[in-house]
Design a protein around this motif. Structure first.
Motif, PDB file in Angstrom:
ATOM      1  N   ARG A 193     -45.259  71.681 -64.936  1.00 46.06           N
ATOM      2  CA  ARG A 193     -45.848  71.354 -66.238  1.00 46.06           C
ATOM      3  C   ARG A 193     -46.995  70.367 -66.048  1.00 46.06           C
ATOM      4  O   ARG A 193     -46.913  69.433 -65.239  1.00 46.06           O
ATOM      5  N   LEU A 194     -48.065  70.571 -66.803  1.00 47.68           N
ATOM      6  CA  LEU A 194     -49.169  69.623 -66.884  1.00 47.68           C
ATOM      7  C   LEU A 194     -49.602  69.507 -68.343  1.00 47.68           C
ATOM      8  O   LEU A 194     -49.316  70.382 -69.162  1.00 47.68           O
ATOM      9  N   SER A 195     -50.301  68.438 -68.653  1.00 49.67           N
ATOM     10  CA  SER A 195     -50.887  68.268 -69.978  1.00 49.67           C
ATOM     11  C   SER A 195     -52.225  67.572 -69.828  1.00 49.67           C
ATOM     12  O   SER A 195     -52.522  66.958 -68.807  1.00 49.67           O
ATOM     13  N   GLY A 196     -53.032  67.675 -70.857  1.00 47.23           N
ATOM     14  CA  GLY A 196     -54.331  67.028 -70.840  1.00 47.23           C
ATOM     15  C   GLY A 196     -55.265  67.690 -71.817  1.00 47.23           C
ATOM     16  O   GLY A 196     -54.857  68.495 -72.667  1.00 47.23           O
ATOM     17  N   VAL A 197     -56.537  67.361 -71.694  1.00 47.93           N
ATOM     18  CA  VAL A 197     -57.569  67.898 -72.582  1.00 47.93           C
ATOM     19  C   VAL A 197     -58.335  68.988 -71.839  1.00 47.93           C
ATOM     20  O   VAL A 197     -58.787  68.797 -70.707  1.00 47.93           O
ATOM     21  N   ILE A 198     -58.490  70.144 -72.479  1.00 45.46           N
ATOM     22  CA  ILE A 198     -59.159  71.286 -71.865  1.00 45.46           C
ATOM     23  C   ILE A 198     -60.641  70.976 -71.611  1.00 45.46           C
ATOM     24  O   ILE A 198     -61.333  70.446 -72.467  1.00 45.46           O
ATOM     25  N   SER A 199     -61.096  71.333 -70.413  1.00 37.62           N
ATOM     26  CA  SER A 199     -62.530  71.346 -70.108  1.00 37.62           C
ATOM     27  C   SER A 199     -62.819  72.596 -69.291  1.00 37.62           C
ATOM     28  O   SER A 199     -61.907  73.262 -68.799  1.00 37.62           O
ATOM     29  N   GLY A 200     -64.095  72.928 -69.156  1.00 36.38           N
ATOM     30  CA  GLY A 200     -64.494  74.082 -68.351  1.00 36.38           C
ATOM     31  C   GLY A 200     -63.899  75.397 -68.807  1.00 36.38           C
ATOM     32  O   GLY A 200     -63.604  76.280 -67.994  1.00 36.38           O
ATOM     33  N   TRP A 201     -63.739  75.581 -70.127  1.00 39.59           N
ATOM     34  CA  TRP A 201     -63.065  76.761 -70.672  1.00 39.59           C
ATOM     35  C   TRP A 201     -63.824  78.055 -70.369  1.00 39.59           C
ATOM     36  O   TRP A 201     -65.035  78.144 -70.532  1.00 39.59           O
ATOM     37  N   THR A 202     -63.095  79.065 -69.883  1.00 36.56           N
ATOM     38  CA  THR A 202     -63.601  80.433 -69.809  1.00 36.56           C
ATOM     39  C   THR A 202     -62.515  81.347 -70.369  1.00 36.56           C
ATOM     40  O   THR A 202     -61.419  80.895 -70.718  1.00 36.56           O
ATOM     41  N   PRO A 221     -51.863  79.860 -78.331  1.00 40.76           N
ATOM     42  CA  PRO A 221     -52.460  80.026 -79.661  1.00 40.76           C
ATOM     43  C   PRO A 221     -53.877  80.558 -79.550  1.00 40.76           C
ATOM     44  O   PRO A 221     -54.515  80.469 -78.500  1.00 40.76           O
ATOM     45  N   ALA A 222     -54.363  81.112 -80.643  1.00 37.67           N
ATOM     46  CA  ALA A 222     -55.747  81.585 -80.664  1.00 37.67           C
ATOM     47  C   ALA A 222     -56.707  80.404 -80.736  1.00 37.67           C
ATOM     48  O   ALA A 222     -56.343  79.296 -81.110  1.00 37.67           O
ATOM     49  N   ASN A 223     -57.934  80.665 -80.343  1.00 40.08           N
ATOM     50  CA  ASN A 223     -59.038  79.706 -80.509  1.00 40.08           C
ATOM     51  C   ASN A 223     -58.873  78.427 -79.701  1.00 40.08           C
ATOM     52  O   ASN A 223     -59.293  77.354 -80.135  1.00 40.08           O
ATOM     53  N   LEU A 224     -58.252  78.508 -78.538  1.00 41.48           N
ATOM     54  CA  LEU A 224     -58.265  77.347 -77.646  1.00 41.48           C
ATOM     55  C   LEU A 224     -59.703  77.063 -77.231  1.00 41.48           C
ATOM     56  O   LEU A 224     -60.513  77.973 -77.078  1.00 41.48           O
ATOM     57  N   GLN A 225     -60.014  75.770 -77.022  1.00 41.76           N
ATOM     58  CA  GLN A 225     -61.387  75.409 -76.705  1.00 41.76           C
ATOM     59  C   GLN A 225     -61.439  74.080 -75.965  1.00 41.76           C
ATOM     60  O   GLN A 225     -60.449  73.346 -75.896  1.00 41.76           O
ATOM     61  N   ASN A 226     -62.597  73.775 -75.417  1.00 42.60           N
ATOM     62  CA  ASN A 226     -62.803  72.493 -74.749  1.00 42.60           C
ATOM     63  C   ASN A 226     -62.511  71.344 -75.702  1.00 42.60           C
ATOM     64  O   ASN A 226     -62.807  71.411 -76.896  1.00 42.60           O
ATOM     65  N   GLY A 227     -61.916  70.284 -75.154  1.00 43.16           N
ATOM     66  CA  GLY A 227     -61.614  69.099 -75.946  1.00 43.16           C
ATOM     67  C   GLY A 227     -60.273  69.133 -76.617  1.00 43.16           C
ATOM     68  O   GLY A 227     -59.875  68.139 -77.241  1.00 43.16           O
ATOM     69  N   TRP A 243     -53.464  77.388 -60.785  1.00 44.82           N
ATOM     70  CA  TRP A 243     -52.085  77.393 -61.259  1.00 44.82           C
ATOM     71  C   TRP A 243     -51.991  78.384 -62.414  1.00 44.82           C
ATOM     72  O   TRP A 243     -52.842  78.389 -63.304  1.00 44.82           O
ATOM     73  N   VAL A 244     -50.977  79.222 -62.382  1.00 43.00           N
ATOM     74  CA  VAL A 244     -50.854  80.303 -63.352  1.00 43.00           C
ATOM     75  C   VAL A 244     -49.992  79.846 -64.529  1.00 43.00           C
ATOM     76  O   VAL A 244     -48.806  79.532 -64.367  1.00 43.00           O
ATOM     77  N   ALA A 245     -50.581  79.798 -65.705  1.00 45.01           N
ATOM     78  CA  ALA A 245     -49.868  79.342 -66.902  1.00 45.01           C
ATOM     79  C   ALA A 245     -49.016  80.465 -67.476  1.00 45.01           C
ATOM     80  O   ALA A 245     -49.456  81.619 -67.571  1.00 45.01           O
ATOM     81  N   THR A 246     -47.778  80.106 -67.858  1.00 47.61           N
ATOM     82  CA  THR A 246     -46.929  81.045 -68.595  1.00 47.61           C
ATOM     83  C   THR A 246     -46.930  80.717 -70.085  1.00 47.61           C
ATOM     84  O   THR A 246     -46.637  81.577 -70.911  1.00 47.61           O
ATOM     85  N   GLU A 247     -47.266  79.487 -70.426  1.00 49.47           N
ATOM     86  CA  GLU A 247     -47.318  79.076 -71.831  1.00 49.47           C
ATOM     87  C   GLU A 247     -48.304  77.928 -71.984  1.00 49.47           C
ATOM     88  O   GLU A 247     -48.304  76.989 -71.181  1.00 49.47           O
ATOM     89  N   VAL A 248     -49.148  78.020 -72.990  1.00 49.86           N
ATOM     90  CA  VAL A 248     -50.069  76.934 -73.353  1.00 49.86           C
ATOM     91  C   VAL A 248     -49.742  76.527 -74.783  1.00 49.86           C
ATOM     92  O   VAL A 248     -49.816  77.347 -75.703  1.00 49.86           O
ATOM     93  N   GLU A 249     -49.382  75.259 -74.961  1.00 50.11           N
ATOM     94  CA  GLU A 249     -49.013  74.759 -76.285  1.00 50.11           C
ATOM     95  C   GLU A 249     -50.044  73.742 -76.745  1.00 50.11           C
ATOM     96  O   GLU A 249     -50.265  72.723 -76.085  1.00 50.11           O
ATOM     97  N   ALA A 250     -50.698  74.011 -77.866  1.00 52.68           N
ATOM     98  CA  ALA A 250     -51.665  73.070 -78.432  1.00 52.68           C
ATOM     99  C   ALA A 250     -50.930  72.014 -79.243  1.00 52.68           C
ATOM    100  O   ALA A 250     -49.889  72.290 -79.853  1.00 52.68           O
ATOM    101  N   ASP A 251     -51.463  70.809 -79.233  1.00 52.23           N
ATOM    102  CA  ASP A 251     -50.834  69.731 -79.993  1.00 52.23           C
ATOM    103  C   ASP A 251     -50.874  70.043 -81.490  1.00 52.23           C
ATOM    104  O   ASP A 251     -51.899  70.464 -82.023  1.00 52.23           O
ATOM    105  N   ASN A 252     -49.728  69.855 -82.166  1.00 52.30           N
ATOM    106  CA  ASN A 252     -49.671  70.086 -83.613  1.00 52.30           C
ATOM    107  C   ASN A 252     -48.973  68.942 -84.333  1.00 52.30           C
ATOM    108  O   ASN A 252     -48.324  69.142 -85.359  1.00 52.30           O
ATOM    109  N   THR A 253     -49.122  67.730 -83.778  1.00 54.89           N
ATOM    110  CA  THR A 253     -48.436  66.564 -84.343  1.00 54.89           C
ATOM    111  C   THR A 253     -48.825  66.322 -85.789  1.00 54.89           C
ATOM    112  O   THR A 253     -48.009  65.841 -86.586  1.00 54.89           O
TER     113      THR A 253
END
Length: 394
Positions: A193-202, A221-227, A243-253
């Motif tokens: 597991r890792l977490s952080g802010v997305i950069s270099g999005w393709t 989720p749809a519309n993931l983006q840098n930042g 590293w191959v992601a099986t799940e990406v969870e965007a913050d929804n606090t």
């Protein structure tokens, strides 16, 4: 006996002043509510995000949240229970309105209705440097402070090669993680597991710090983006240097925030437009109604108090937390003593040492198994908790 000044000991006074401001010094507004600079005081609840610094109830940001069997506890969205909550975990708590401390030095209190928690990183520890207080996990730097809780053991060279689960706060400036709790795993996990802010999005990859993440086959989720602040589950082997992601969870606090509730959040600034508009752990903060402290910026650790409006914390107070401030933190326990020896006892599952520097109240206290106590303790470099104060509950 050594005496120290601890930031959390001053919080009740600041909180008492804040509650007095919101509760007695407000001017009536149209419609029957009360506001100061647009901050409503009509809420009946509270939201707190920060590190657990005490048990016997849950103590976070100087607030003692009590709970009963009706409390909802989740870990990464999966049902858990209050017994799983431990020192150093980072939690989000929804609860009742906060009651000011009854006496100087006491804690403010509230009743928790929902508690959510989860770690940030998981994987093999490498490049351990005890002198610098760092190691790496999947190539990313973990920073260890004097108050970082280890379970089990302590921070030493034996950590290298072991699998760990790390709680804490990501510094988006350099992608490092300031650890508040590190759990050493008994075996290899089935996912990293890792977490952080997305950069270099393709369309196929992005970066978390320096770690390249392939998200092609991930649930996301749809519309993931840098930042965007995300948490990612990963396979335990790389593919083509990623590293191959099986799940990406965007913050929804923000979905957990209720209008007009009092808020107190602690963590790192994860996005920054100005000192008046930024986010802490993904939670938007509007500080335009106050004068923020100097030194604000990405990655800076802060504590913000205020009121919630439209998913944003309207700040009434901001404090910057340096490493020195954090390392001055004491841990606190409320509960019954067991396993008593000539120099240690167990409370809330933690072994606490006491010696000639420990202050007892009353001063003629003779400890006994089963005795209800309030304990304040400091974490030592050898991983032990040393009691600075033991007060017998009557």
């Amino acid at each position: 006996m050594k005496t120290r000044s601890h930031p959390h000991q001053a919080r009740p006074n600041r909180r008492e002043a804040l509650l007095a401001l919101l509760g007695t010094a407000l001017l009536p507004a149209c419609g029957g509510g009360t506001d100061v600079a647009g901050v409503s005081s009509g809420g009946t609840g509270s939201f707190t995000s920060g590190t657990i610094t005490g048990l016997g109830s849950v103590i976070v940001n100087g607030i003692r949240y009590e709970y009963d069997d009706t409390v909802s506890v989740t870990i990464d969205g999966t049902p858990s229970n209050a017994a799983a909550l431990q020192l150093g975990m980072v939690v989000r708590i929804q609860g009742s309105a906060i009651t000011a401390p009854p006496t100087s030095g006491a804690l403010a209190t509230a009743k928790a209705t929902r508690i959510a928690y989860g770690s940030e990183w998981k994987g093999p520890a490498a490049n351990v440097n005890v002198g610098n207080g760092t190691f790496t996990l999947l190539g990313q730097t973990v920073r260890v402070l004097a108050t970082t809780v280890f379970s089990p053991g302590k921070f030493d060279g034996n950590l290298g090669g072991q699998y760990v689960e790390v709680y804490g706060y990501v510094n988006v400036n350099d992608g490092s993680l300031q650890a508040s709790r590190i759990e050493v795993e008994s075996g290899a996990p089935d996912r990293y597991r890792l977490s952080g802010v997305i950069s270099g999005w393709t369309e196929t990859t992005f970066l978390l710090g320096s770690a390249l993440i392939n998200h092609t086959s991930a649930s996301k989720p749809a519309n993931l983006q840098n930042g965007q602040l995300v948490r990612v589950k990963l396979r335990t082997t790389q593919q083509g240097g990623a590293w191959v992601a099986t799940e990406v969870e965007a913050d929804n606090t923000s979905s957990e925030l209720e209008d007009d509730d009092e808020a107190e959040i602690e963590g790192a600034i994860t996005s920054f437009s100005s000192s008046a508009a930024f986010s802490v752990n993904g939670i938007a903060v509007d500080a335009s109604r106050i004068k923020p402290p100097t030194g604000m910026g990405l990655g800076v650790r802060v504590e913000v108090k205020g009121s919630i409006s439209g998913g944003t914390v309207i700040a009434t107070e901001i404090d910057i937390k340096t490493d020195k401030d954090i390392e001055a933190q004491e841990y606190e326990f409320h509960g019954a003593i067991s396993g008593l020896t000539a120099n240690t006892f167990v409370v809330r599952g933690y072994t606490v040492r006491y010696n000639g520097t420990t202050r007892f109240e009353p001063s003629n206290t003779t400890l006994k198994n089963g005795q209800l106590v309030e304990v304040k303790a400091e974490l030592q470099s050898n991983g032990e908790l040393l009691a600075t104060k033991v007060e017998v509950d009557h």
